[in-house]
Design an enzyme around this catalytic site. Structure first.
Site, PDB file in Angstrom:
ATOM      1  N   SER A  66      36.434  48.463  39.171  1.00  0.00           N
ATOM      2  CA  SER A  66      35.329  49.329  38.758  1.00  0.00           C
ATOM      3  C   SER A  66      35.506  50.726  39.339  1.00  0.00           C
ATOM      4  O   SER A  66      36.071  50.896  40.412  1.00  0.00           O
ATOM      5  CB  SER A  66      33.996  48.752  39.227  1.00  0.00           C
ATOM      6  OG  SER A  66      33.819  47.442  38.722  1.00  0.00           O
TER       7      SER A  66
HETATM    8  N1  SAH Z   1      34.408  44.176  41.238  1.00  0.00           N
HETATM    9  C1  SAH Z   1      35.683  44.029  40.620  1.00  0.00           C
HETATM   10  C2  SAH Z   1      35.496  43.970  39.104  1.00  0.00           C
HETATM   11  C3  SAH Z   1      36.600  43.341  38.402  1.00  0.00           C
HETATM   12  S1  SAH Z   1      36.354  43.172  36.649  1.00  0.00           S
HETATM   13  C4  SAH Z   1      36.587  45.185  41.009  1.00  0.00           C
HETATM   14  O1  SAH Z   1      36.074  46.290  41.169  1.00  0.00           O
HETATM   15  O2  SAH Z   1      37.783  45.009  41.128  1.00  0.00           O
HETATM   16  C5  SAH Z   1      35.440  41.686  36.535  1.00  0.00           C
HETATM   17  C6  SAH Z   1      36.054  40.444  37.104  1.00  0.00           C
HETATM   18  O3  SAH Z   1      35.226  39.344  36.741  1.00  0.00           O
HETATM   19  C7  SAH Z   1      37.436  40.112  36.569  1.00  0.00           C
HETATM   20  O4  SAH Z   1      38.315  39.932  37.638  1.00  0.00           O
HETATM   21  C8  SAH Z   1      37.236  38.807  35.805  1.00  0.00           C
HETATM   22  O5  SAH Z   1      38.350  37.934  35.868  1.00  0.00           O
HETATM   23  C9  SAH Z   1      36.032  38.214  36.518  1.00  0.00           C
HETATM   24  N2  SAH Z   1      35.275  37.233  35.750  1.00  0.00           N
HETATM   25  C10 SAH Z   1      34.919  37.252  34.451  1.00  0.00           C
HETATM   26  N3  SAH Z   1      34.208  36.166  34.128  1.00  0.00           N
HETATM   27  C11 SAH Z   1      34.104  35.422  35.272  1.00  0.00           C
HETATM   28  C12 SAH Z   1      33.486  34.166  35.602  1.00  0.00           C
HETATM   29  N4  SAH Z   1      32.822  33.438  34.701  1.00  0.00           N
HETATM   30  N5  SAH Z   1      33.594  33.723  36.867  1.00  0.00           N
HETATM   31  C13 SAH Z   1      34.252  34.437  37.820  1.00  0.00           C
HETATM   32  N6  SAH Z   1      34.842  35.613  37.575  1.00  0.00           N
HETATM   33  C14 SAH Z   1      34.776  36.098  36.316  1.00  0.00           C
END
Ligand code: SAH
Length: 216
Positions: A66
């Site tokens: 993000s």
């Molecule tokens: N806060 C993180 C955001 C990553 S994007 C950062 O800044 O790096 C969102 C993340 O949510 C991804 O890694 C994706 O794999 C994860 N995600 C999506 N659906 C999910 C679920 N049902 N359970 C756990 N993680 C999930």
């Protein structure tokens, strides 16, 4: 080379903090942590020089870290109603948001569905010696019942609506910050758990990857 990145990042980090303040981030603890944490350790080496720009960057598996403003804004919104003791994060991704939270609360639990991302995040936590983080490979839509209830929950991938399963894992008065909606029409929402259920407020428009089911 390492030195070079370190030097640049001091200056670029100061600039980043200034931009965050101008964008309306007021919480001094959040700003201090954003300045201190090495965001470049959470992205691919090839992108390290762009780590302090105001942009989301690819972290593999079609996912993104993000943008700094979003991390700061969500953290500020999460901490505002009270000071949670424990936080559950859904969507560890790069682990940067996890590290921000771990620097501000007693314990962070974070669930990620992509095993490879989780392993890289685990490595970053070790490198930063953040020992108050518990990571789990699983479907975050189910929360983490074994450690519930949590003082606060942050979801960093967007479900279609407010997941009741997660609301039920909040302490009474606890809050959850999450993006809701489909691709181009998402809003950031803050949910407060109450005796009779929950209330919610819409904070601002955002863009997140969707919350997916199952594990990968
Ligand atoms: N806060 C993180 C955001 C990553 S994007 C950062 O800044 O790096 C969102 C993340 O949510 C991804 O890694 C994706 O794999 C994860 N995600 C999506 N659906 C999910 C679920 N049902 N359970 C756990 N993680 C999930």
């Amino acid at each position: 080379m390492q030195q070079g990145i370190g030097m640049t990042s001091q200056r670029t980090r100061a600039r980043l903090i200034q931009r965050l303040e101008e964008a309306g981030i007021h919480n001094l603890d959040v700003l201090a942590v954003m300045r201190r944490l090495p965001r470049h350790l959470f992205v691919d080496e090839a992108l390290a020089s762009r780590a302090y720009e105001e942009s989301a960057l690819p972290i593999g598996h079609g996912q993104t870290i993000s943008q700094p403003y979003t991390v700061a804004r969500m953290t500020e919104a999460l901490l505002a109603p009270g000071s949670p003791d424990t936080v559950l994060e859904i969507g560890t991704g790069s682990g940067f948001q996890t590290a921000v939270l771990a620097s501000l609360v007693r314990r962070v639990y974070s669930v990620e569905r992509v095993a490879d991302l989780l392993e890289r995040a685990r490595h970053a936590m070790r490198r930063l010696e953040l020992r108050n983080v518990r990571l789990r490979h699983g479907d975050g839509a189910l929360g983490w019942p074994e450690y519930a209830p949590f003082g606060a929950i942050m979801v960093t991938a967007a479900p279609a609506g407010i997941p009741r399963v997660l609301v039920d894992q909040l302490t009474m008065g606890g809050c959850m910050v999450l993006p809701i909606g489909h691709s181009e029409r998402q809003v950031l929402v803050r949910v407060l758990r109450t005796e009779t259920g929950y209330v919610h407020e819409i904070l601002e428009p955002v863009t997140f990857v969707p919350l997916l089911g199952g594990v990968a």
